[in-house]
Design an enzyme around this catalytic site. Structure first.
Site, mmCIF file in Angstrom:
data_model
loop_
_atom_site.group_PDB
_atom_site.id
_atom_site.type_symbol
_atom_site.label_atom_id
_atom_site.label_comp_id
_atom_site.label_asym_id
_atom_site.label_seq_id
_atom_site.Cartn_x
_atom_site.Cartn_y
_atom_site.Cartn_z
ATOM 1 N N LYS A 1 2.547 10.569 -7.368
ATOM 2 C CA LYS A 1 1.159 10.754 -7.809
ATOM 3 C C LYS A 1 0.303 10.918 -6.566
ATOM 4 O O LYS A 1 0.617 10.349 -5.516
ATOM 5 C CB LYS A 1 0.675 9.519 -8.605
ATOM 6 C CG LYS A 1 -0.440 9.823 -9.573
ATOM 7 C CD LYS A 1 0.105 10.404 -10.868
ATOM 8 C CE LYS A 1 -0.973 10.618 -11.903
ATOM 9 N NZ LYS A 1 -0.364 10.905 -13.225
HETATM 10 P P1 NAD Z 1 -9.678 14.832 -17.606
HETATM 11 O O1 NAD Z 1 -10.283 14.813 -16.261
HETATM 12 O O2 NAD Z 1 -9.464 16.146 -18.274
HETATM 13 O O3 NAD Z 1 -10.523 13.903 -18.595
HETATM 14 C C1 NAD Z 1 -10.818 12.573 -18.254
HETATM 15 C C2 NAD Z 1 -11.829 12.009 -19.226
HETATM 16 O O4 NAD Z 1 -12.048 10.628 -18.921
HETATM 17 C C3 NAD Z 1 -13.185 12.714 -19.152
HETATM 18 O O5 NAD Z 1 -13.694 12.881 -20.450
HETATM 19 C C4 NAD Z 1 -14.024 11.717 -18.365
HETATM 20 O O6 NAD Z 1 -15.396 11.820 -18.597
HETATM 21 C C5 NAD Z 1 -13.458 10.414 -18.877
HETATM 22 N N1 NAD Z 1 -13.801 9.281 -18.006
HETATM 23 C C6 NAD Z 1 -13.761 9.232 -16.663
HETATM 24 N N2 NAD Z 1 -14.195 8.032 -16.224
HETATM 25 C C7 NAD Z 1 -14.542 7.336 -17.343
HETATM 26 C C8 NAD Z 1 -15.074 6.025 -17.557
HETATM 27 N N3 NAD Z 1 -15.343 5.217 -16.531
HETATM 28 N N4 NAD Z 1 -15.270 5.632 -18.840
HETATM 29 C C9 NAD Z 1 -15.024 6.452 -19.882
HETATM 30 N N5 NAD Z 1 -14.511 7.690 -19.729
HETATM 31 C C10 NAD Z 1 -14.293 8.112 -18.484
HETATM 32 O O7 NAD Z 1 -8.292 14.044 -17.470
HETATM 33 P P2 NAD Z 1 -7.022 14.090 -18.426
HETATM 34 O O8 NAD Z 1 -6.054 15.032 -17.822
HETATM 35 O O9 NAD Z 1 -7.444 14.244 -19.833
HETATM 36 O O10 NAD Z 1 -6.421 12.620 -18.195
HETATM 37 C C11 NAD Z 1 -6.865 11.496 -18.937
HETATM 38 C C12 NAD Z 1 -5.826 10.399 -18.864
HETATM 39 O O11 NAD Z 1 -4.578 10.900 -19.345
HETATM 40 C C13 NAD Z 1 -5.539 9.866 -17.447
HETATM 41 O O12 NAD Z 1 -5.213 8.502 -17.534
HETATM 42 C C14 NAD Z 1 -4.301 10.662 -17.043
HETATM 43 O O13 NAD Z 1 -3.547 10.012 -16.034
HETATM 44 C C15 NAD Z 1 -3.574 10.697 -18.378
HETATM 45 N N6 NAD Z 1 -2.561 11.750 -18.472
HETATM 46 C C16 NAD Z 1 -2.905 13.063 -18.331
HETATM 47 C C17 NAD Z 1 -1.921 14.040 -18.438
HETATM 48 C C18 NAD Z 1 -2.247 15.513 -18.356
HETATM 49 O O14 NAD Z 1 -1.345 16.332 -18.615
HETATM 50 N N7 NAD Z 1 -3.459 15.915 -18.050
HETATM 51 C C19 NAD Z 1 -0.594 13.671 -18.669
HETATM 52 C C20 NAD Z 1 -0.272 12.324 -18.834
HETATM 53 C C21 NAD Z 1 -1.278 11.374 -18.741
#
Ligand code: NAD
Length: 424
Positions: free
Chosen positions: A110
């Site tokens: 990561k």
């Molecule tokens: P993203 O950047 O597209 O979206 C993140 C969201 O979280 C946004 O809506 C943002 O406003 C919100 N956020 C940020 N800080 C916040 C806070 N303090 N309180 C409330 N909301 C908050 O990211 P993503 O890719 O959707 O990832 C979200 C989660 O999913 C993360 O934990 C990431 O590690 C996990 N994840 C993502 C993927 C992927 O393929 N993108 C895969 C596995 C896990």
């Protein structure tokens, strides 16, 4: 409005504790437990970037490579003001468990940069990404360590990483290097289905749980924290199953709509304005109101450390399906257990992302293009198989699904360690 559950949360310690619990269940040899308890490499780079106003700013970037026993290191790149070494160590280990659980020939890593991308212009983000990629140099590569999107990053950022990497290496087979990152745009070597893969994987797990519990999803409700790639697409896919999302939250605040949000329109609003704030068909609510909203499903899809003891007491749902990594704290988890609210754990539930990243990597290496139906069919098979294996293990060993997921990953890793031995 957007505070976290515990101010001093030690995410890596939490993951190490789960590792210890699972290691006891599968009687993992002590030396394997020790090797898996720390990342192999922790790379920190400081690099200057010229900002739009002509000033130079120093950025701190990380790449944590946890384990590459089963294949190249693999894991996302996060751009967020909260990025820290401790969190990335935890997240890199979780990538190792996901690959091991899903039977994907990858390890875990990561990375990220500690800054708020919302404070920067698109050009600045491009220059930050390119300098970061250059600073990582040959510490990434299609056979060594393969980044992907995570919080704050997207397909555009992956394409900039790919382009910078391809132009930095002296290789006549430049096109073979496209597989250095996954989550690219379709035009630049991405895979059909990657954008929705994580949310689709979460949905497959929810569907398995619903089937086992004779729970008809049609007409049910959900609340979703985080409305980016994972949260937005989860709301959209849920709506196709007849589940309405009645409360959402992101870094800008929380909104409720008892009639159910139009996921498509809300995603368009977020694409245009960068946040859910200001969306007209939603009523502003507090973070506590959000967590107290009565609904059937809760999908955390933002940051780690969001569902602590307080939130777990407030939640009024039948299932938590972890789209985010590490959203539930151990205290929160214990309370949910006492209250009989099951959790579909991150390592299983959000592993659709790395699974389709693997499909993208395979397509790049074979110069193949798979159609959407093929990707979705393969993903569905992989998710259902993983869910069934974890569920069976959990019942057989009387452990929860999180520990069962860790156990299955540890068994795969231990098998490889025991056959390969330790060099020299
Ligand atoms: P993203 O950047 O597209 O979206 C993140 C969201 O979280 C946004 O809506 C943002 O406003 C919100 N956020 C940020 N800080 C916040 C806070 N303090 N309180 C409330 N909301 C908050 O990211 P993503 O890719 O959707 O990832 C979200 C989660 O999913 C993360 O934990 C990431 O590690 C996990 N994840 C993502 C993927 C992927 O393929 N993108 C895969 C596995 C896990």
């Amino acid at each position: 409005m957007t505070q976290e559950a515990q101010p001093e949360y030690q995410f890596f310690k939490v993951v190490q504790d789960y590792l210890d619990q699972a290691a006891d269940v599968v009687h993992l040899p002590t030396h394997v437990r020790e090797m898996l308890s720390q990342p192999k490499n922790e790379l920190i780079v400081n690099f200057p970037v010229k900002m739009d106003d002509g000033s130079l700013k120093l950025f701190k970037g990380y790449r944590i490579q946890h384990n590459n026993l089963l294949g190249p290191y693999k894991g996302g790149i996060r751009y967020h003001a909260s990025v820290s070494l401790d969190d990335l160590k935890a997240l890199s280990a979780m990538m190792t468990w996901k690959s091991g659980l899903m039977g994907i020939p990858f390890g875990g890593s990561k990375g990220g940069i500690k800054f708020n991308p919302r404070d920067c212009s698109k050009d600045e983000i491009m220059r930050i990404t390119r300098r970061f990629t250059h600073a990582l140099g040959t510490h990434i590569g299609p056979d060594y360590d393969i980044p992907a999107p995570d919080m704050g990053t997207n397909s555009q950022i992956m394409v900039w990483m790919m382009d910078t990497y391809m132009n930095s290496i002296s290789d006549t087979h430049k096109n073979a290097q496209r597989a250095v990152v996954t989550g690219k745009s379709l035009a630049c070597g991405g895979s059909e289905g990657r954008n929705q893969a994580t949310s689709r994987g979460v949905l497959h797990c929810i569907l398995q749980w619903a089937q086992d519990n004779h729970f008809a999803l049609e007409g049910k409700t959900a609340i979703i924290q985080g409305f980016g790639n994972v949260g937005g697409n989860a709301a959209f896919l849920l709506s196709k199953l007849g589940v309405s999302t009645i409360a959402v939250g992101d870094h800008s605040g929380y909104l409720a709509n008892p009639e159910g949000f139009n996921a498509h329109k809300l995603m368009d609003h977020v694409a245009e304005h960068g946040a859910i704030a200001g969306y007209e068909s939603g009523m502003e609510i507090s973070r506590d109101d959000f967590f107290s909203t009565k609904a059937d499903l809760f999908i955390p899809a933002a940051l780690e450390n969001q569902l602590g003891a307080k939130e777990a007491e407030m939640l009024d749902v039948k299932l938590v399906a972890e789209g985010a990594n590490g959203p539930t704290t151990p205290d929160g988890e214990n309370i949910l257990k006492d209250r009989g609210i099951p959790i579909l754990p991150d390592v299983l539930a959000n592993s659709g992302g790395v699974t389709v990243s693997y499909y993208e990597w395979v397509q790049n290496r074979r110069s193949e293009i798979w159609d959407l139906e093929e990707v979705e069919r393969k993903l569905e098979t992989a998710m259902i198989r993983a869910y069934r294996r974890v569920d069976y293990f959990a019942r057989e060993h009387n452990v929860d699904m999180r520990i069962a997921s860790y156990c299955m990953a540890l068994q795969a890793l231990n098998q490889a360690y025991s056959e390969r031995g330790i060099f020299p």
